[in-house]
Design a protein around this motif. Structure first.
Motif, PDB file in Angstrom:
ATOM      1  N   VAL A  50       9.811  13.148  -5.167  1.00 36.85           N
ATOM      2  CA  VAL A  50       8.979  12.052  -4.669  1.00 36.85           C
ATOM      3  C   VAL A  50       7.542  12.556  -4.563  1.00 36.85           C
ATOM      4  CG1 VAL A  50       8.587  10.411  -2.790  1.00 36.85           C
ATOM      5  CG2 VAL A  50      10.918  11.185  -3.302  1.00 36.85           C
ATOM      6  N   ARG A  51       6.624  11.866  -5.217  1.00 36.17           N
ATOM      7  CA  ARG A  51       5.202  12.153  -5.042  1.00 36.17           C
ATOM      8  C   ARG A  51       4.586  10.999  -4.268  1.00 36.17           C
ATOM      9  NH1 ARG A  51       2.574  11.821 -10.135  1.00 36.17           N
ATOM     10  NH2 ARG A  51       3.426  13.823 -10.740  1.00 36.17           N
ATOM     11  N   CYS A  52       4.332  11.230  -3.005  1.00 30.41           N
ATOM     12  CA  CYS A  52       3.762  10.202  -2.135  1.00 30.41           C
ATOM     13  C   CYS A  52       2.269  10.063  -2.375  1.00 30.41           C
ATOM     14  CB  CYS A  52       3.988  10.578  -0.669  1.00 30.41           C
ATOM     15  SG  CYS A  52       5.719  10.622  -0.163  1.00 30.41           S
ATOM     16  N   GLY A  53       1.712   8.944  -1.927  1.00 34.37           N
ATOM     17  CA  GLY A  53       0.273   8.855  -1.821  1.00 34.37           C
ATOM     18  C   GLY A  53      -0.204   9.810  -0.742  1.00 34.37           C
ATOM     19  N   LYS A 133       1.636   3.544   5.127  1.00 35.62           N
ATOM     20  CA  LYS A 133       2.618   2.970   4.187  1.00 35.62           C
ATOM     21  C   LYS A 133       1.920   2.021   3.229  1.00 35.62           C
ATOM     22  CE  LYS A 133       6.465   3.310   7.476  1.00 35.62           C
ATOM     23  NZ  LYS A 133       5.659   4.072   8.459  1.00 35.62           N
ATOM     24  N   ARG A 134       0.816   2.475   2.644  1.00 32.24           N
ATOM     25  CA  ARG A 134      -0.002   1.606   1.800  1.00 32.24           C
ATOM     26  C   ARG A 134       0.150   1.893   0.306  1.00 32.24           C
ATOM     27  NH1 ARG A 134      -3.870   2.585   6.146  1.00 32.24           N
ATOM     28  NH2 ARG A 134      -4.703   4.344   4.965  1.00 32.24           N
ATOM     29  N   THR A 135       0.568   3.120  -0.043  1.00 30.98           N
ATOM     30  CA  THR A 135       0.573   3.535  -1.445  1.00 30.98           C
ATOM     31  C   THR A 135       2.002   3.729  -1.915  1.00 30.98           C
ATOM     32  OG1 THR A 135      -1.525   4.693  -1.078  1.00 30.98           O
ATOM     33  CG2 THR A 135      -0.279   5.246  -3.084  1.00 30.98           C
ATOM     34  N   ARG A 136       2.365   3.088  -3.012  1.00 33.98           N
ATOM     35  CA  ARG A 136       3.750   3.157  -3.459  1.00 33.98           C
ATOM     36  C   ARG A 136       4.169   4.568  -3.868  1.00 33.98           C
ATOM     37  NH1 ARG A 136       6.979  -0.556  -7.926  1.00 33.98           N
ATOM     38  NH2 ARG A 136       9.065   0.226  -7.360  1.00 33.98           N
ATOM     39  N   GLY A 137       3.297   5.315  -4.505  1.00 32.74           N
ATOM     40  CA  GLY A 137       3.666   6.649  -4.951  1.00 32.74           C
ATOM     41  C   GLY A 137       4.550   6.604  -6.184  1.00 32.74           C
ATOM     42  N   SER A 138       5.179   7.754  -6.513  1.00 29.48           N
ATOM     43  CA  SER A 138       5.997   7.857  -7.725  1.00 29.48           C
ATOM     44  C   SER A 138       7.300   8.581  -7.406  1.00 29.48           C
ATOM     45  CB  SER A 138       5.249   8.634  -8.812  1.00 29.48           C
ATOM     46  OG  SER A 138       4.013   8.001  -9.131  1.00 29.48           O
ATOM     47  N   LEU A 139       8.382   8.106  -8.024  1.00 30.14           N
ATOM     48  CA  LEU A 139       9.701   8.704  -7.836  1.00 30.14           C
ATOM     49  C   LEU A 139      10.179   9.340  -9.135  1.00 30.14           C
ATOM     50  CD1 LEU A 139      11.489   5.836  -5.851  1.00 30.14           C
ATOM     51  CD2 LEU A 139       9.984   7.637  -4.988  1.00 30.14           C
ATOM     52  N   ASP A 140      10.974  10.394  -8.997  1.00 29.88           N
ATOM     53  CA  ASP A 140      11.584  11.067 -10.146  1.00 29.88           C
ATOM     54  C   ASP A 140      10.547  11.474 -11.183  1.00 29.88           C
ATOM     55  OD1 ASP A 140      14.187  10.885  -9.083  1.00 29.88           O
ATOM     56  OD2 ASP A 140      14.371   8.823  -9.798  1.00 29.88           O
TER      57      ASP A 140
END
Length: 212
Positions: A50-53, A133-140
């Motif tokens: 998981v790469r969060c904002g 909790k504003r940025t969706r980020g990226s999974l996998d």
């Protein structure tokens, strides 16, 4: 995507971080200080990355819907910071989903509750500072922790020594080398228990004497 067999993961877990690191040719170390939130725990599992904002954990909430039994969640941000990406409620969801553990390259909070929950968690910091909790980020996606890349599907091993990652494609080979190393160390340990010295068993005394 190739599947890492359960016996491979079991062998890597049995070896632990130091042994796997050596068995892998001293590669894969996540070179960062980590707090072992639940003392005495050791896990190995397939990375769910998981790469969060930045300073944001919206992506962690989404990731919980995708966790599969045995996953190790690897939670990161563009820049590591002492912001809590995980607390008791998110960790509860991970445990219910069957996660093997969490690696948080940021902070966690609710530490007493996390210890009571018992899910193995390693984190860079313990801080109560909350995330947005504003940025969706990226999974996998590929993420970077302690100077090492962790790809989704790689095997992450965690214990009191820290963390190491084994690339999915070489996991079986490293597992075999780990088993061999454990067997060798078991034999060596028996000789040390009998009073012999590693200085002799590794041939160091002979080398020093030959060198004068």
């Amino acid at each position: 995507m190739a599947v890492v067999e359960p016996d491979v993961i079991e062998a890597l877990a049995a070896g632990g971080v130091a042994t796997v690191y050596e068995a892998a040719g001293r590669s894969g170390l996540l070179d960062v200080d980590l707090v072992q939130i639940v003392p005495g725990t050791r896990v190995a599992g397939v990375a769910r990355t998981v790469r969060c904002g930045q300073d944001d954990n919206r992506a962690v909430h989404e990731a919980m819907t995708l966790v599969r039994p045995g996953d190790v969640l690897v939670l990161t941000m563009p820049e590591p910071a002492p912001v809590a990406l995980i607390g008791e409620l998110l960790a509860t969801q991970a445990k219910v989903a069957g996660a093997a553990g969490l690696l948080v390259d940021a902070a966690v909070r609710d530490v007493d509750e996390l210890r009571e929950l018992g899910l193995p968690i390693w984190a860079r910091w313990r801080r109560v500072r909350g995330a947005t909790k504003r940025t969706r980020g990226s999974l996998d996606v590929a993420v970077h922790v302690g100077g090492t890349t962790v790809n989704p599907g790689d095997v992450v091993v965690l214990d009191a020594d820290g963390a190491v990652v084994v690339a999915r494609g070489s996991a079986a080979e490293v597992a075999a080398a780990t088993r061999s190393r454990i067997e060798k160390e078991t034999r060596l340990r028996a000789r040390l228990d009998a009073g012999e010295f590693s200085y002799d068993l590794h041939g160091l005394r002979a080398q020093d004497e030959a060198a004068g």
